[in-house]
Design a protein around this motif. Sequence first.
Motif, mmCIF file in Angstrom:
data_model
loop_
_atom_site.group_PDB
_atom_site.id
_atom_site.type_symbol
_atom_site.label_atom_id
_atom_site.label_comp_id
_atom_site.label_asym_id
_atom_site.label_seq_id
_atom_site.Cartn_x
_atom_site.Cartn_y
_atom_site.Cartn_z
ATOM 1 N N ASN A 56 38.671 38.967 42.018
ATOM 2 C CA ASN A 56 39.816 39.882 42.047
ATOM 3 C C ASN A 56 41.145 39.138 41.965
ATOM 4 O OD1 ASN A 56 38.511 42.367 42.080
ATOM 5 N ND2 ASN A 56 38.239 42.349 44.297
ATOM 6 N N LYS A 238 43.365 47.597 30.659
ATOM 7 C CA LYS A 238 42.591 48.756 31.139
ATOM 8 C C LYS A 238 41.239 48.324 31.704
ATOM 9 C CE LYS A 238 44.643 52.200 28.050
ATOM 10 N NZ LYS A 238 44.393 53.145 26.929
ATOM 11 N N GLU A 241 41.773 46.526 35.092
ATOM 12 C CA GLU A 241 42.152 47.494 36.127
ATOM 13 C C GLU A 241 40.936 48.309 36.578
ATOM 14 O OE1 GLU A 241 46.841 48.382 35.055
ATOM 15 O OE2 GLU A 241 45.262 49.599 34.157
ATOM 16 N N SER A 242 40.101 48.694 35.623
ATOM 17 C CA SER A 242 38.892 49.454 35.948
ATOM 18 C C SER A 242 37.903 48.612 36.752
ATOM 19 C CB SER A 242 38.223 49.928 34.649
ATOM 20 O OG SER A 242 37.005 50.583 34.916
ATOM 21 N N GLN A 243 37.755 47.337 36.385
ATOM 22 C CA GLN A 243 36.821 46.452 37.062
ATOM 23 C C GLN A 243 37.256 46.188 38.504
ATOM 24 O OE1 GLN A 243 34.099 45.645 35.509
ATOM 25 N NE2 GLN A 243 33.168 44.264 36.994
ATOM 26 N N ARG A 244 38.542 46.108 38.729
ATOM 27 C CA ARG A 244 39.062 45.842 40.080
ATOM 28 C C ARG A 244 38.813 47.019 41.032
ATOM 29 N NH1 ARG A 244 45.002 43.863 40.511
ATOM 30 N NH2 ARG A 244 44.271 43.110 42.507
ATOM 31 N N LYS A 245 38.662 48.221 40.482
ATOM 32 C CA LYS A 245 38.432 49.393 41.330
ATOM 33 C C LYS A 245 36.997 49.499 41.799
ATOM 34 C CE LYS A 245 42.094 52.070 39.082
ATOM 35 N NZ LYS A 245 42.389 53.223 38.187
ATOM 36 N N LYS A 246 36.101 48.738 41.179
ATOM 37 C CA LYS A 246 34.677 48.832 41.549
ATOM 38 C C LYS A 246 34.392 48.131 42.863
ATOM 39 C CE LYS A 246 32.993 49.205 36.804
ATOM 40 N NZ LYS A 246 32.132 48.595 35.766
#
Length: 246
Positions: A56, A238, A241-246
């Motif tokens: 992260n 994008k 950002e999507s990977q960090r939310k997992k």
Amino acid sequence: MLRFFRQIRQRLITDNKFSKYLLYAVGEIALVVIGILIALQVDDWAKRKDLKAIENQTYAVLLTSLRKDSLELVRIIDIQYKSLNAQNTLINSSAKELLDKNTSQQISELIFDVHNGVYSFFPKYGTYNSLVSNKGIDLISSEKIKSDLIDLYDYLCPRYENVDDVNDKKFQNVLIPFLQREIGFYVTSDFEITIIDPDRFEEAFAELQLQCGNVNFLTTNSIFGLKNIQERVNLLIKEIESQRKK
């Protein structure tokens, strides 16, 4: 706890209850194995947690770099489009048409837009190069993000830079000296421009059209390369950002 188990073992042996002792021993071994497995799982979980935190952090640094590139790309693409449009205006017009419809100030601003086609985009390789040299890219779990990063910095950016190098030489060594020598057009360090002389502009117009034609294809290719980079940069933003939310 160890003393408690030791007392049980001694009691079973003293009472000559071998079968029960054997069963107890197997149970004790199973407990030890289960304990070891639990410890390994906890250790593995802790390591995965640490690796996710590092991943992260890596994403955060990449996002900062990519967002700066995204903003700069918007600026440079806009400048180059203005240059291309100004080139096309000069190529598709006559000197008389331009002088009849525009003031000397407006024509000078048109030439200024052409001149600004020299501006280049400089990708921020620092973060990516640091990741590659320190094997930090292996910390990225997403194969899609790794693939897109490699494609961006090892293919799209170098490809654009090859076109930009030719474009820069054509502007710096040919077009800009021509504008200064034949039309008397200069841009100061404060970005102030010289107001052209209409007579000099008309006399040099045919050569000006030729010079604009020479950079027109290069500017078009430069914009094409920049838009490819822009598309990949915005896609990566994008994805990260999507990977960090997992």
